[in-house]
Design an enzyme around this catalytic site. Structure first.
Site, PDB file in Angstrom:
ATOM      1  N   GLU A 144      52.055 -46.116  10.230  1.00  0.00           N
ATOM      2  CA  GLU A 144      51.246 -47.020   9.407  1.00  0.00           C
ATOM      3  C   GLU A 144      51.299 -46.584   7.945  1.00  0.00           C
ATOM      4  O   GLU A 144      50.804 -45.518   7.594  1.00  0.00           O
ATOM      5  CB  GLU A 144      49.805 -46.998   9.921  1.00  0.00           C
ATOM      6  N   HIS A 191      49.315 -51.544   9.579  1.00  0.00           N
ATOM      7  CA  HIS A 191      49.124 -50.839  10.859  1.00  0.00           C
ATOM      8  C   HIS A 191      50.227 -51.235  11.848  1.00  0.00           C
ATOM      9  O   HIS A 191      49.977 -51.933  12.846  1.00  0.00           O
ATOM     10  CB  HIS A 191      47.743 -51.229  11.385  1.00  0.00           C
ATOM     11  N   ASP A 214      46.701 -38.854  16.270  1.00  0.00           N
ATOM     12  CA  ASP A 214      46.031 -39.690  15.263  1.00  0.00           C
ATOM     13  C   ASP A 214      45.963 -38.878  13.972  1.00  0.00           C
ATOM     14  O   ASP A 214      45.024 -38.134  13.746  1.00  0.00           O
ATOM     15  CB  ASP A 214      44.632 -40.079  15.775  1.00  0.00           C
ATOM     16  N   GLN A 272      35.061 -51.458  11.199  1.00  0.00           N
ATOM     17  CA  GLN A 272      36.229 -50.554  11.154  1.00  0.00           C
ATOM     18  C   GLN A 272      37.454 -51.342  10.672  1.00  0.00           C
ATOM     19  O   GLN A 272      37.713 -52.449  11.133  1.00  0.00           O
ATOM     20  CB  GLN A 272      36.458 -49.997  12.570  1.00  0.00           C
ATOM     21  N   ARG A 323      41.982 -58.200   8.726  1.00  0.00           N
ATOM     22  CA  ARG A 323      42.568 -58.483  10.044  1.00  0.00           C
ATOM     23  C   ARG A 323      41.685 -59.392  10.885  1.00  0.00           C
ATOM     24  O   ARG A 323      42.092 -59.825  11.952  1.00  0.00           O
ATOM     25  CB  ARG A 323      42.881 -57.177  10.793  1.00  0.00           C
TER      26      ARG A 323
HETATM   27  O1  LIG Z   1      41.082 -49.859  17.567  1.00  0.00           O
HETATM   28  P1  LIG Z   1      41.438 -50.096  16.119  1.00  0.00           P
HETATM   29  O2  LIG Z   1      40.245 -50.371  15.267  1.00  0.00           O
HETATM   30  O3  LIG Z   1      42.499 -51.147  15.975  1.00  0.00           O
HETATM   31  O4  LIG Z   1      42.063 -48.753  15.584  1.00  0.00           O
HETATM   32  C1  LIG Z   1      43.158 -48.184  16.208  1.00  0.00           C
HETATM   33  C2  LIG Z   1      43.523 -46.848  15.556  1.00  0.00           C
HETATM   34  O5  LIG Z   1      44.021 -47.124  14.260  1.00  0.00           O
HETATM   35  C3  LIG Z   1      44.538 -45.969  13.591  1.00  0.00           C
HETATM   36  O6  LIG Z   1      45.022 -46.356  12.349  1.00  0.00           O
HETATM   37  C4  LIG Z   1      43.420 -44.972  13.409  1.00  0.00           C
HETATM   38  O7  LIG Z   1      43.895 -43.810  12.761  1.00  0.00           O
HETATM   39  C5  LIG Z   1      42.813 -44.618  14.762  1.00  0.00           C
HETATM   40  O8  LIG Z   1      41.735 -43.706  14.590  1.00  0.00           O
HETATM   41  C6  LIG Z   1      42.359 -45.867  15.484  1.00  0.00           C
HETATM   42  O9  LIG Z   1      41.919 -45.531  16.772  1.00  0.00           O
END
Ligand SMILES: O=P(O)(O)OC[C@H]1O[C@@H](O)[C@H](O)[C@@H](O)[C@@H]1O
Length: 316
Positions: free
Chosen positions: A290, A182, A227, A97, A102
Site C-alpha cells: 500500500e 490500499h 502489518d 477507520q 472508500r
Molecule cells: O479492515 P480494514 O479497515 O480495511 O483495514 C485492513 C488493514 O489495512 C491496513 O492498511 C492496516 O495497516 C491494517 O491495520 C488493517 O487491518
C-alpha cells in the site's frame, strides 16, 4: 449504399482500434484493444479488477460487499483523509477507520484520449473520478467540515496500472490529511513470494504494539500476520514482489510523493475474523502493498493542491 470492395489505402480510411469505456450500473470499465482492462466501482472509486496478460492482477474477496454498504474488500480502496483508526486528539477523530473516501459515492468525470497520457508506448486510457465536500453524506460532512476536491485518475496502459490522486483545498482554512492506495495484489501462493527493496528501512510493526524496527531482510517472506508501515522510502525505487523460486519479478510498484509503504497480510486468524473476507484460506492469495503518506500529516493550505500516486507493473 454501395459498398466498395477496394482495399482501403494504408493510412487512409483504416481505423486503428481504440480503447473502449463502458458504464454499467455503478461501475466504469475501460479496455484496450490489446486485451487489458480495468474496472472501477463508483463506491469509493475502488478499482475492483485489473486484467493484464490474460490474468486478474488484483485480489477481491468473494464476500466483499459491492452494494455500497461497506468499503470494498479488495482491489484498490482509497484511504483518505486518515489512515487506520483516527487519533483521538486529531481533527479526523470523528471519522471511521481509513476515512471516508472508500465509503463515499464518487462521480465519473470522463476519459482522456490516449495521446494525452504520459507519452506511453502503445495504447492507454485515463479515467477520472471526483469527490467533493458537497457529495459527502451529512454524517461525513459534519465529521470533516472542510471544502475539498479530490480527482482520482486511473490510467491503464498495455504494461501498467497507474492511480493518482489530486487533493485540492477549496476552502479558507488549512487542513491536514493522510492518504494511501490500499492495493490488494493477487498472488498464487503467499509462501512463494518475497517483497524486495525494503532492506535497512525503518518500519512500525502494528502487530507488535507499533514498535519501531529496521528491516533486515533483502527479500521479505510473509510467514505470519504482517502489518508494517515502512517509512521514508525513496518513491522512485520500486517495491518488487518477486517469485521466491526464481526471483522473477511479479509486480513492481513505483510511487510519486508517497514515501510510506504498508505491507499487510491478515494471515489465518484475522482472515477468519473479518466477515467480508473469504474464503478463509484466501489470505494465501493476496498481499497488500500500500503506497501512502501516513506516518505524519500533509498540511494543505487554503487554495493549494497536492498530488501523489503509484504505478504498478505486473509480471514484467
Ligand atoms: O479492515 P480494514 O479497515 O480495511 O483495514 C485492513 C488493514 O489495512 C491496513 O492498511 C492496516 O495497516 C491494517 O491495520 C488493517 O487491518
Amino acid at each position: 449504399m454501395e459498398r466498395s470492395n477496394k482495399p482501403a489505402a494504408i493510412g487512409l480510411g483504416t481505423s486503428v482500434p481504440q480503447p473502449s469505456v463502458s458504464i454499467k450500473e455503478n461501475t466504469v470499465k475501460a479496455s484496450l484493444p490489446s486485451g487489458e482492462s480495468v474496472t472501477i466501482h463508483l463506491y469509493g472509486a475502488t478499482v475492483t479488477s485489473w486484467n493484464a496478460h490474460g490474468q486478474e492482477q488484483l485480489f477481491l474477496s468473494e464476500l466483499s460487499h459491492l452494494d455500497g454498504s461497506k468499503p470494498i474488500r479488495g482491489g484498490i480502496p482509497l484511504v483518505f483523509p486518515v489512515f487506520g483508526p483516527p487519533p483521538k486528539d486529531h481533527l479526523t477523530a470523528p471519522l471511521p477507520q481509513h476515512g471516508f473516501a472508500r465509503n463515499s459515492h464518487w462521480e465519473y468525470l470522463g476519459k482522456s484520449s490516449a495521446e494525452s497520457v504520459d507519452n506511453q508506448a502503445g495504447q492507454a486510457v485515463k479515467l477520472d473520478f471526483g469527490l467533493s465536500h458537497t457529495m459527502l453524506s451529512e454524517e461525513f460532512r459534519k465529521a470533516w467540515p472542510y471544502e475539498f476536491g479530490l480527482v482520482y485518475s486511473v490510467t491503464l496502459t498495455e504494461t501498467s496500472l497507474r492511480t493518482q490522486l489530486q487533493v485540492r483545498n477549496e476552502g479558507t482554512e488549512n487542513f491536514e490529511f493522510q492518504v494511501l492506495m490500499h492495493t490488494y495484489l493477487s498472488v498464487a501462493d503467499i509462501s512463494a513470494i518475497r517483497v524486495k527493496n525494503l532492506e535497512s528501512k525503518t518500519y512500525v510493526d502494528k502487530t507488535r504494539n507499533a514498535t519501531s524496527h529496521t528491516e533486515a531482510s533483502p527479500a521479505l517472506a510473509i510467514t505470519e500476520e504482517t502489518d508494517r508501515i515502512y517509512q521514508s522510502l525513496d518513491p522512485t525505487v520500486p517495491i518488487i514482489v518477486s517469485s521466491a523460486a526464481d526471483d522473477a519479478p511479479l509486480f513492481s510498484i513505483t510511487r510519486e510523493a508517497l514515501t510510506d509503504v504498508v505491507v499487510w497480510n491478515p494471515w489465518i486468524e484475522k482472515a477468519k475474523s473479518m466477515a467480508d473476507f473469504g474464503p478463509d484460506e484466501a489470505y494465501k492469495n493476496m498481499i497488500c502493498v500500500e503506497a501512502g503518506s501516513v506516518s505524519g500529516w500533509q498540511t494543505l493550505e487554503a487554495g493549494d493542491s497536492w498530488e501523489g500516486g503509484q504505478s504498478i507493473k505486473s509480471r514484467l
